[in-house]
Design a protein around this motif. Sequence first.
Motif: not given
Length: 86
Positions: A8-9, A77, A79
């Motif tokens: 998830k990058r 990431n 996030e």
Amino acid sequence: MNFQPLGKRILVKRLEEMKTTASGIIIPDNAKEKPLNGEVAAVSKEIEDVKVNDKVMFAKYGGTEIKLDNEEYLVLNIEDVLGIIK
């Protein structure tokens, strides 16, 4: 450039920061902070919310700096992405 982020990058190129203030004062390179926003250059297949060419704002200490084709990029990431700039 041929780079595909995994997991998830996303791959981000930082946007240029201003070299002078609004009043015309020139800011030396060693006094500037790196910008916390950039343009998305590549997205992993797992990411649906962010697309290539989106402008994003990200966390100050997030990501890993890499160099591709003599250009500096940041692998983040998802996030660490705070939001998309519209």
